[in-house]
Design a protein around this motif. Structure first.
Motif, PDB file in Angstrom:
ATOM      1  N   VAL A  62      47.554 -77.041  85.596  1.00 47.80           N
ATOM      2  CA  VAL A  62      47.450 -77.419  83.781  1.00 47.80           C
ATOM      3  C   VAL A  62      47.275 -76.023  82.945  1.00 47.80           C
ATOM      4  N   PRO A  63      47.820 -76.011  81.704  1.00 49.14           N
ATOM      5  CA  PRO A  63      47.982 -75.554  81.030  1.00 49.14           C
ATOM      6  C   PRO A  63      46.950 -74.605  80.994  1.00 49.14           C
ATOM      7  N   THR A  64      45.275 -75.279  80.725  1.00 48.73           N
ATOM      8  CA  THR A  64      43.947 -74.364  80.984  1.00 48.73           C
ATOM      9  C   THR A  64      44.327 -73.460  81.915  1.00 48.73           C
ATOM     10  N   VAL A  65      44.516 -73.339  83.082  1.00 47.46           N
ATOM     11  CA  VAL A  65      44.563 -72.656  84.408  1.00 47.46           C
ATOM     12  C   VAL A  65      45.148 -71.200  83.275  1.00 47.46           C
ATOM     13  N   PHE A  66      46.205 -71.734  83.323  1.00 51.09           N
ATOM     14  CA  PHE A  66      47.289 -70.369  82.735  1.00 51.09           C
ATOM     15  C   PHE A  66      46.817 -70.221  81.504  1.00 51.09           C
ATOM     16  N   HIS A  67      45.872 -70.139  80.636  1.00 51.08           N
ATOM     17  CA  HIS A  67      45.488 -69.666  79.515  1.00 51.08           C
ATOM     18  C   HIS A  67      44.650 -69.173  80.356  1.00 51.08           C
ATOM     19  N   TYR A  68      43.920 -69.612  81.238  1.00 51.83           N
ATOM     20  CA  TYR A  68      42.351 -68.410  81.380  1.00 51.83           C
ATOM     21  C   TYR A  68      42.609 -67.651  82.309  1.00 51.83           C
ATOM     22  N   PHE A  69      43.733 -67.976  83.404  1.00 49.62           N
ATOM     23  CA  PHE A  69      44.241 -66.523  83.548  1.00 49.62           C
ATOM     24  C   PHE A  69      44.863 -65.527  82.915  1.00 49.62           C
ATOM     25  N   LEU A  70      45.682 -65.449  81.810  1.00 49.69           N
ATOM     26  CA  LEU A  70      46.284 -64.852  81.363  1.00 49.69           C
ATOM     27  C   LEU A  70      45.185 -64.278  80.394  1.00 49.69           C
ATOM     28  N   SER A  71      44.785 -64.693  80.515  1.00 54.40           N
ATOM     29  CA  SER A  71      43.004 -64.220  79.190  1.00 54.40           C
ATOM     30  C   SER A  71      42.765 -62.695  80.425  1.00 54.40           C
ATOM     31  N   ALA A  72      42.594 -62.900  82.012  1.00 58.06           N
ATOM     32  CA  ALA A  72      41.338 -62.593  82.560  1.00 58.06           C
ATOM     33  C   ALA A  72      42.915 -61.445  83.123  1.00 58.06           C
ATOM     34  N   CYS A  73      43.861 -61.563  83.423  1.00 59.29           N
ATOM     35  CA  CYS A  73      44.717 -60.791  83.592  1.00 59.29           C
ATOM     36  C   CYS A  73      44.668 -60.125  82.504  1.00 59.29           C
ATOM     37  N   GLN A  74      45.217 -59.950  81.043  1.00 57.55           N
ATOM     38  CA  GLN A  74      45.330 -59.367  79.851  1.00 57.55           C
ATOM     39  C   GLN A  74      44.273 -58.521  79.922  1.00 57.55           C
ATOM     40  N   THR A  75      42.662 -58.912  80.026  1.00 54.91           N
ATOM     41  CA  THR A  75      41.707 -57.806  80.127  1.00 54.91           C
ATOM     42  C   THR A  75      41.362 -57.102  81.076  1.00 54.91           C
ATOM     43  N   SER A  76      42.217 -57.350  82.358  1.00 54.37           N
ATOM     44  CA  SER A  76      42.353 -55.929  83.264  1.00 54.37           C
ATOM     45  C   SER A  76      43.209 -55.297  83.428  1.00 54.37           C
ATOM     46  N   GLY A  77      44.807 -55.815  82.702  1.00 52.32           N
ATOM     47  CA  GLY A  77      45.723 -55.059  83.122  1.00 52.32           C
ATOM     48  C   GLY A  77      46.463 -55.546  84.053  1.00 52.32           C
ATOM     49  N   GLU A  78      45.763 -56.649  85.035  1.00 49.96           N
ATOM     50  CA  GLU A  78      47.336 -56.689  86.721  1.00 49.96           C
ATOM     51  C   GLU A  78      47.534 -57.597  86.639  1.00 49.96           C
ATOM     52  N   LYS A  79      49.229 -57.564  86.576  1.00 46.25           N
ATOM     53  CA  LYS A  79      49.731 -58.000  86.339  1.00 46.25           C
ATOM     54  C   LYS A  79      50.023 -58.522  88.341  1.00 46.25           C
ATOM     55  N   LEU A  80      49.321 -59.877  88.495  1.00 52.52           N
ATOM     56  CA  LEU A  80      49.104 -60.349  89.941  1.00 52.52           C
ATOM     57  C   LEU A  80      50.621 -60.898  90.048  1.00 52.52           C
ATOM     58  N   LEU A  81      51.156 -61.624  89.584  1.00 55.52           N
ATOM     59  CA  LEU A  81      52.424 -62.544  89.730  1.00 55.52           C
ATOM     60  C   LEU A  81      53.307 -61.711  90.637  1.00 55.52           C
ATOM     61  N   SER A  82      53.834 -60.164  91.170  1.00 53.64           N
ATOM     62  CA  SER A  82      54.638 -59.914  91.774  1.00 53.64           C
ATOM     63  C   SER A  82      55.602 -61.207  92.916  1.00 53.64           C
ATOM     64  N   ALA A 118      51.666 -78.848  83.922  1.00 54.02           N
ATOM     65  CA  ALA A 118      51.831 -80.303  83.891  1.00 54.02           C
ATOM     66  C   ALA A 118      50.395 -81.314  83.308  1.00 54.02           C
ATOM     67  N   GLY A 119      49.844 -82.238  82.973  1.00 55.89           N
ATOM     68  CA  GLY A 119      48.763 -83.148  83.043  1.00 55.89           C
ATOM     69  C   GLY A 119      48.503 -82.124  81.405  1.00 55.89           C
ATOM     70  N   ALA A 120      48.870 -82.105  80.526  1.00 57.15           N
ATOM     71  CA  ALA A 120      47.819 -81.786  78.940  1.00 57.15           C
ATOM     72  C   ALA A 120      49.244 -81.344  78.449  1.00 57.15           C
ATOM     73  N   ILE A 121      49.036 -81.134  76.707  1.00 61.54           N
ATOM     74  CA  ILE A 121      50.553 -80.659  76.777  1.00 61.54           C
ATOM     75  C   ILE A 121      50.134 -79.091  76.647  1.00 61.54           C
ATOM     76  N   MET A 122      51.001 -78.209  76.816  1.00 63.16           N
ATOM     77  CA  MET A 122      51.198 -76.667  76.754  1.00 63.16           C
ATOM     78  C   MET A 122      51.614 -76.629  75.054  1.00 63.16           C
ATOM     79  N   PRO A 123      50.727 -75.103  74.549  1.00 68.41           N
ATOM     80  CA  PRO A 123      51.129 -74.754  73.583  1.00 68.41           C
ATOM     81  C   PRO A 123      52.473 -73.786  73.824  1.00 68.41           C
ATOM     82  N   GLY A 124      53.713 -73.519  72.973  1.00 69.66           N
ATOM     83  CA  GLY A 124      55.093 -72.533  72.856  1.00 69.66           C
ATOM     84  C   GLY A 124      54.369 -71.423  73.228  1.00 69.66           C
ATOM     85  N   THR A 125      53.621 -70.885  72.285  1.00 67.37           N
ATOM     86  CA  THR A 125      52.645 -69.465  71.940  1.00 67.37           C
ATOM     87  C   THR A 125      52.428 -69.399  73.856  1.00 67.37           C
ATOM     88  N   LEU A 126      51.644 -69.843  74.316  1.00 67.62           N
ATOM     89  CA  LEU A 126      50.853 -70.098  75.445  1.00 67.62           C
ATOM     90  C   LEU A 126      52.036 -69.781  76.598  1.00 67.62           C
TER      91      LEU A 126
END
Length: 512
Positions: A259-279, A287-295
């Motif tokens: 859901v959008p919240t999952v990706f929001h939290y995950f992005l914030s954590a990785c931006q802080t640590s600098g790790e790009k873990l989705l190689s 899905a499940g809620a409206i995702m902001p275009g900026t996210l």
């Protein structure tokens, strides 16, 4: 375009998978893993044992377990036995569990040993003879592990993919959750029309599931679509950024729904640590809620991985629209209607189609439509008119057909993908002696999208403590439904017929 070969009875799918790739991982959690051969055997054994215990075709079975391999086995075995799976959140209060057990008329229930006593007490209070099956060994109750090891007798799979096979509860504007009747055909049609052709989910994928399995979204993409496509999956018991990070460091995973919240939290954590873990991840879907275009934009720029947003509802076996991979996407849009599904935007008052760019209510028709609300024929007739399901959501369409959700006719609050009916929370608050009137509304939240806040009118000279109200709600509601803030107001604005003017109330409150 539509992969019709994926639509089949659960037993047929599992036998096919056991034949094609018997040793391949099907599902894994923190405690155990099962291959496709094991999954076929365990669900067949458990289904035969359910029949031996007295389960008859069409009877309801509550799945009251945490996210796990056992959850999946319980659900699939129920359907193979001809029963109707009723997923229940493991975080449900006794009142919420009681409502679902009673409303669905469950004859069986899978429970954790830790919840055995409360489950038995609930059954006694309800005066029911529901058969409890525990995850741990109990001397006087059927044990899950034992039942999955051996077949009880000759067993014949239920092959009727058009009968109701799942009752998934969703909150409505009345405050009473409604049980949505879904068939295996309608659920797997979404696999065939969305997850396989649009996202490319296939037998080479290894999925990291962050979703609660009792939701229709997860039941569809993280259970039924996994077995239909022959993919493999790790099931997180509950999403946490740290655990997801640890798992993704292994480089095993190729596909991640959330859901959008999952990706929001995950992005914030990785931006802080600098790790790009989705190689290793080729695609994320939301899905499940409206995702902001900026996210969406920030996520794809940081990770270099597509994040496809879609719109779904329980009443349509989840998905209605989906964005396709590639550059032809509209920021903030939930994409195009699924192939084979028809969607319209209409004036809620007249029912006439609205022009491009004009806001209208989204209605839809397709093979994935629910069979109705369980035991609620009048609610069903209101929702489905001449074969069209009225979503209650407002949207706009551009000239190319891309839909953007703009609001809701229904007053649901969506907190991190979890639906909250304001009336349910209001009914709970009004049980307090000090409260004369109340209204619950959604307020914006930077991480969760929306959170519920309560506006209360106190009785004259009443003693009131905010902590008492919060504790009262925590005892009776799931944690995500508990109001984040309490506002004391002089009156609740209402229409002449008594309906709450939530927009007016929201505008009168502080925005912080």
């Amino acid at each position: 375009m539509i992969h019709f070969e994926l639509i089949a009875a659960v037993g047929e799918i599992l036998r096919r998978n056991a034949r094609l790739y018997p040793e391949k991982l099907a599902f894994e959690d923190k405690s155990r893993a099962v291959s496709y051969d094991q999954l076929n055997a365990e669900t067949e054994n458990l289904a035969s044992q359910l029949v031996a215990l007295g389960l008859r075709k069409g009877q309801k079975v509550a799945i009251f377990l945490p996210n796990s391999v056992n959850w999946v086995v319980s659900c699939l075995a129920t359907v193979r036995a001809g029963g109707v799976a009723v997923p229940v959140s493991i975080d449900s209060t006794d009142a919420e569990l009681s409502y679902r057990i009673t409303d669905a008329d469950c004859a069986f229930a899978f429970v954790q040993s830790a919840r055995r006593q409360s489950g038995e007490a609930l059954m006694r209070n309800l005066g029911r003879s529901t058969v409890l099956i525990t995850e741990g060994p109990e001397c006087d109750l059927p044990d899950f592990a034992t039942l999955t090891k051996t077949r009880a007798s000759e067993f014949e799979d239920d092959c009727d993919i058009d009968r109701p096979a799942y009752i998934v509860y969703t909150s409505g504007t009345t405050g009473q959750p409604k049980g949505v009747l879904l068939s295996t055909r309608s659920m797997l049609w979404v696999t065939a029309a969305c997850w396989a052709p649009i996202t490319g989910l296939n037998d080479k994928d290894v999925v990291l599931n962050t979703l609660p399995l009792y939701h229709s979204y997860a039941l569809n993409v993280a259970v039924l679509s996994i077995i239909a496509t022959g993919a493999s999956e790790y099931i997180m018991e509950k999403f946490s950024t740290s655990h997801a990070t640890e798992l993704l460091r292994t480089g095993r995973f190729t596909f991640m729904p959330g859901v959008p919240t999952v990706f929001h939290y995950f992005l914030s954590a990785c931006q802080t640590s600098g790790e790009k873990l989705l190689s290793s991840v080729r695609l994320c879907v939301s899905a499940g809620a409206i995702m902001p275009g900026t996210l969406n934009q920030d996520f794809e720029e940081f990770f270099g991985v597509p994040l496809l947003d879609g719109y779904g509802i329980t009443e349509t076996s989840t998905m209605v629209t989906m964005n396709w991979p590639g550059k032809w996407r509209v920021p903030g849009s939930c994409g195009l209607p699924l192939p084979g599904l028809t969607a319209r935007l209409v004036d809620p008052k007249t029912g006439a189609d609205v022009p491009f760019g004009t806001e209208g209510e989204l209605i839809c028709k397709g093979p994935n439509l629910m069979q109705g609300y369980h035991n609620k024929p009048q609610e069903t007739q209101k929702a489905i008119v001449d074969g069209w399901y009225h979503t209650g959501d407002l949207a706009r369409s551009d000239a190319n057909g891309f839909l953007t959700i703009t609001g809701r006719l229904k007053e649901l609050i969506i907190r991190g993908g979890q639906n909250i009916a304001p009336a349910e929370v209001e009914e709970t608050i009004l049980l307090l002696e000090a409260i004369m009137d109340c209204a619950v509304i959604g307020m914006p939240h930077p991480m969760l999208g929306e959170v519920p806040v309560a506006c209360v009118v106190l009785k004259s000279s009443a003693k009131f403590e905010e902590g008492e109200l919060i504790s009262h709600c925590k005892d009776r509601l799931s944690a995500y439904k508990v109001p984040d803030r309490i506002f004391i107001v002089s009156e609740i604005p209402r229409t002449g017929s008594g309906k709450i003017l939530r927009v007016k109330l929201r505008e009168s409150l502080p925005t912080a």
